[in-house]
Motif scaffolding. Structure first.
Motif, short mmCIF file in Angstrom:
data_model
loop_
_atom_site.label_atom_id
_atom_site.label_comp_id
_atom_site.label_asym_id
_atom_site.label_seq_id
_atom_site.Cartn_x
_atom_site.Cartn_y
_atom_site.Cartn_z
N ASP A 39 -42.01 32.19 66.03
CA ASP A 39 -42.16 33.01 65.02
C ASP A 39 -42.80 32.80 63.83
N HIS A 40 -42.64 31.88 63.39
CA HIS A 40 -43.40 31.39 61.89
C HIS A 40 -44.54 30.90 62.52
N GLY A 53 -39.55 21.50 60.80
CA GLY A 53 -40.46 23.24 60.86
C GLY A 53 -39.69 24.07 60.40
N THR A 54 -40.46 25.21 60.27
CA THR A 54 -39.57 26.51 59.33
C THR A 54 -39.69 27.37 60.41
N TYR A 65 -27.99 14.28 59.43
CA TYR A 65 -28.93 16.17 59.22
C TYR A 65 -29.19 15.95 57.33
N ALA A 66 -30.06 16.89 56.84
CA ALA A 66 -29.77 17.30 55.58
C ALA A 66 -31.06 18.66 55.73
N VAL A 67 -30.33 19.42 54.50
CA VAL A 67 -30.75 20.33 54.61
C VAL A 67 -32.44 19.71 53.51
N PHE A 68 -33.35 20.26 54.08
CA PHE A 68 -35.43 19.73 53.76
C PHE A 68 -36.15 21.62 53.01
N ASN A 69 -36.38 21.75 51.62
CA ASN A 69 -36.89 22.41 51.57
C ASN A 69 -38.75 21.81 51.05
N ASP A 70 -40.13 22.35 52.74
CA ASP A 70 -40.99 21.53 52.56
C ASP A 70 -41.98 22.69 51.59
N VAL A 71 -41.98 21.73 50.52
CA VAL A 71 -42.97 23.05 49.57
C VAL A 71 -44.09 22.47 50.00
N SER A 72 -45.09 23.35 49.93
CA SER A 72 -46.39 23.61 50.79
C SER A 72 -46.48 24.46 49.48
N VAL A 83 -37.82 26.00 54.09
CA VAL A 83 -36.16 25.53 54.44
C VAL A 83 -36.33 24.85 55.75
N GLU A 84 -35.64 24.08 55.73
CA GLU A 84 -36.12 23.27 57.48
C GLU A 84 -34.65 22.17 57.74
N LEU A 85 -34.32 21.48 59.39
CA LEU A 85 -33.17 21.13 59.13
C LEU A 85 -34.58 19.78 59.00
N ALA A 86 -33.97 18.98 58.32
CA ALA A 86 -34.97 17.22 58.62
C ALA A 86 -33.35 16.09 58.98
N ILE A 87 -33.78 15.73 60.08
CA ILE A 87 -33.30 14.31 60.47
C ILE A 87 -33.77 13.31 59.29
N ILE A 88 -32.60 12.30 59.91
CA ILE A 88 -33.00 10.61 59.08
C ILE A 88 -32.34 9.95 59.56
N ILE A 89 -33.08 9.09 60.38
CA ILE A 89 -33.11 8.55 61.24
C ILE A 89 -32.12 6.89 61.00
N GLY A 90 -30.90 6.78 61.77
CA GLY A 90 -30.56 5.70 61.25
C GLY A 90 -30.45 3.90 62.28
N LYS A 91 -31.12 4.23 63.51
CA LYS A 91 -31.55 3.23 63.64
C LYS A 91 -32.81 3.19 64.54
N THR A 92 -33.71 1.80 64.35
CA THR A 92 -34.80 2.16 65.30
C THR A 92 -35.28 2.19 66.41
N ALA A 93 -36.46 3.86 66.69
CA ALA A 93 -36.44 3.93 67.78
C ALA A 93 -38.11 3.80 67.62
N LYS A 94 -38.09 3.00 69.45
CA LYS A 94 -39.63 3.12 69.34
C LYS A 94 -39.63 3.22 71.46
N TYR A 95 -40.41 4.05 71.32
CA TYR A 95 -40.64 4.33 73.13
C TYR A 95 -38.80 4.80 73.33
N VAL A 96 -38.54 5.66 72.93
CA VAL A 96 -37.37 6.13 73.38
C VAL A 96 -37.63 7.38 74.05
N ASP A 97 -36.56 7.67 75.00
CA ASP A 97 -36.86 8.94 76.20
C ASP A 97 -36.32 10.18 75.30
N GLN A 98 -36.02 11.32 76.01
CA GLN A 98 -35.05 12.49 75.12
C GLN A 98 -33.53 12.25 75.08
N ALA A 99 -33.32 11.83 76.60
CA ALA A 99 -31.81 11.42 76.40
C ALA A 99 -31.01 10.23 75.41
N ALA A 100 -32.16 9.47 75.31
CA ALA A 100 -31.45 8.79 74.11
C ALA A 100 -31.71 9.08 72.95
#
Ligand code: ZN
Length: 274
Positions: free
Chosen positions: A76-77, A236-237, A144-151, A119-136
Motif C-alpha cells: 500500500d505504500h 520499510g514503511t 527489534y526497535a522503532v525506527f524513523n527513516d526520515v527522508s 515509521v519502520e520496524l528495525a532489526i538489530i543483528i546479534g550474530k554474524t549472518a552469511k548465506y543463511v536460509d530463511q529458516a535460520a
C-alpha cells in the motif's frame, strides 16, 4: 528484555528496563551495549541500581557498523508512492552518521524542501549472518526497535543517483528507545505501527503487510553481504507518508513526530532546521 542506553550524547550508559518499567543502570556490569556484547547482555538486574531521573535516551546499541534499508516493502505504500510492487527487495544504505537517539531533534538540512517521515520496524543483528536460509534467519536477531527513516524526497528522487542522498542527512535515523529481545517479540510479522505529526495520525499499519518479511530480508541480504552484530536493518514503511498526501505535506520547524510500535515503545522528535 528491553535494553537501552541513557545519558548525554556521546556519554551514554547501558541500561535495561525492569519488570516495573524502571531503568536499571548496567554500567557496573558492562561498559556499554556494544555489538560484541549483543547476545551476551546481563539478564539479572538485581544488582543494577534504579535510575530515578528521566534521562535522555540514546540509540540502544553503540558503534553500528552499517544501516541497510528496504524500500517499498508494503504494497500500500508502494501504491501511494506511484511505484510498482517490487519483485525483489529494494535495498539502499543510510549513513550511520544519521543515527541518533529516539527523542533527539530531527534537523531539516539546508536546501531541503521535502523532508518526510517513515515509521519502520528495525532489526538489530546479534550474530554474524552469511548465506543463511530463511529458516535460520531469525536466530541472528539480537532484537527489534522503532525506527524513523526520515527522508528528503527531493534529494532522494529528483537529484539523480541513489536514494542514499535523501536518506543519510544528519539526524535522519532516530532508533529506539529500546532493543527488545526476540523472546518479547514472538511474531515480528504481527506488530502494529503508527506515526503522528502534531498529534494527527498520518501512518497506521501492521508488519503483517510486509511484502518481504523479516526472515526473508535477513536471508536475502546475507547472500550479498555479511551481516555483523550491531548492524541495523530498516524494513520499510507502511502508507501515510507526506509524499503520499494530497497535497503533499512535508515537515517544517516546530513540528512534532510521535512514533509507536506495539511492544517496542515510542519515539518523539521535535523538528528543527540546520
Ligand atoms: Zn524507509
Amino acid at each position: 528484555m528491553k535494553y537501552l542506553r541513557f545519558g548525554p550524547i556521546g556519554a551514554e550508559k547501558p541500561g535495561a528496563l525492569d519488570d516495573d518499567g524502571r531503568i536499571r543502570d548496567l554500567s557496573g556490569l558492562i561498559s556499554d551495549i556494544t555489538p560484541a556484547l549483543l547476545g551476551n547482555l546481563p539478564t539479572d538486574l538485581s544488582d543494577a541500581p534504579v535510575v530515578d531521573a528521566s534521562p535522555r535516551i540514546g540509540m540502544p546499541v553503540s558503534h553500528v557498523g552499517k544501516c541497510v534499508c528496504i524500500g517499498l516493502n508494503y504494497s500500500d505504500h508502494a501504491a501511494e508512492a506511484g511505484m510498482d510492487i517490487p519483485t525483489e527487495p529494494i535495498v539502499f544504505m543510510k549513513a550511520t552518521s544519521a543515527l541518533q537517539g529516539p527523542n533527539d531533534d530531527v534537523m531539516i538540512p539546508r536546501g531541503s524542501v521535502k523532508t518526510d517521515w517513515e515509521v519502520e520496524l528495525a532489526i538489530i543483528i546479534g550474530k554474524t549472518a552469511k548465506y543463511v536460509d530463511q529458516a535460520a534467519a531469525l536466530d541472528h536477531v539480537a532484537g527489534y526497535a522503532v525506527f524513523n527513516d526520515v527522508s528528503e524526497r527531493e534529494f532522494q528522487a529528483e537529484r539523480g543517483g541513489q536514494w542514499t542522498k535523501g536518506k543519510s542527512c544528519d539526524t535522519f535515523g532516530p532508533l529506539g528507545p529500546y532493543l527488545v529481545t526476540p523472546d518479547e517479540v514472538p511474531d515480528p510479522q504481527n506488530l502494529s505501527l503508527s506515526l503522528s505529526v502534531n498529534g494527527i495520525e498520518r501512518q497506521s499499519g501492521t508488519t503483517a503487510k510486509m511484502i518481504f518479511p523479516v526472515a526473508e530480508i535477513i536471508s536475502y541480504l546475507s547472500q550479498m553481504m555479511t551481516l555483523h552484530p550491531g548492524d541495523v536493518i530498516a524494513t520499510g514503511t507502511p502508507p501515510g507518508v507526506g509524499m503520499g498526501m494530497t497535497p503533499q505535506t512535508y515537515l517544517k520547524p516546530g513540528d512534532v513526530m510521535e512514533l509507536t510500535i506495539a511492544g517496542l515503545g515510542s519515539q518523539r522528535q521535535t523538528v528543527g532546521a540546520d
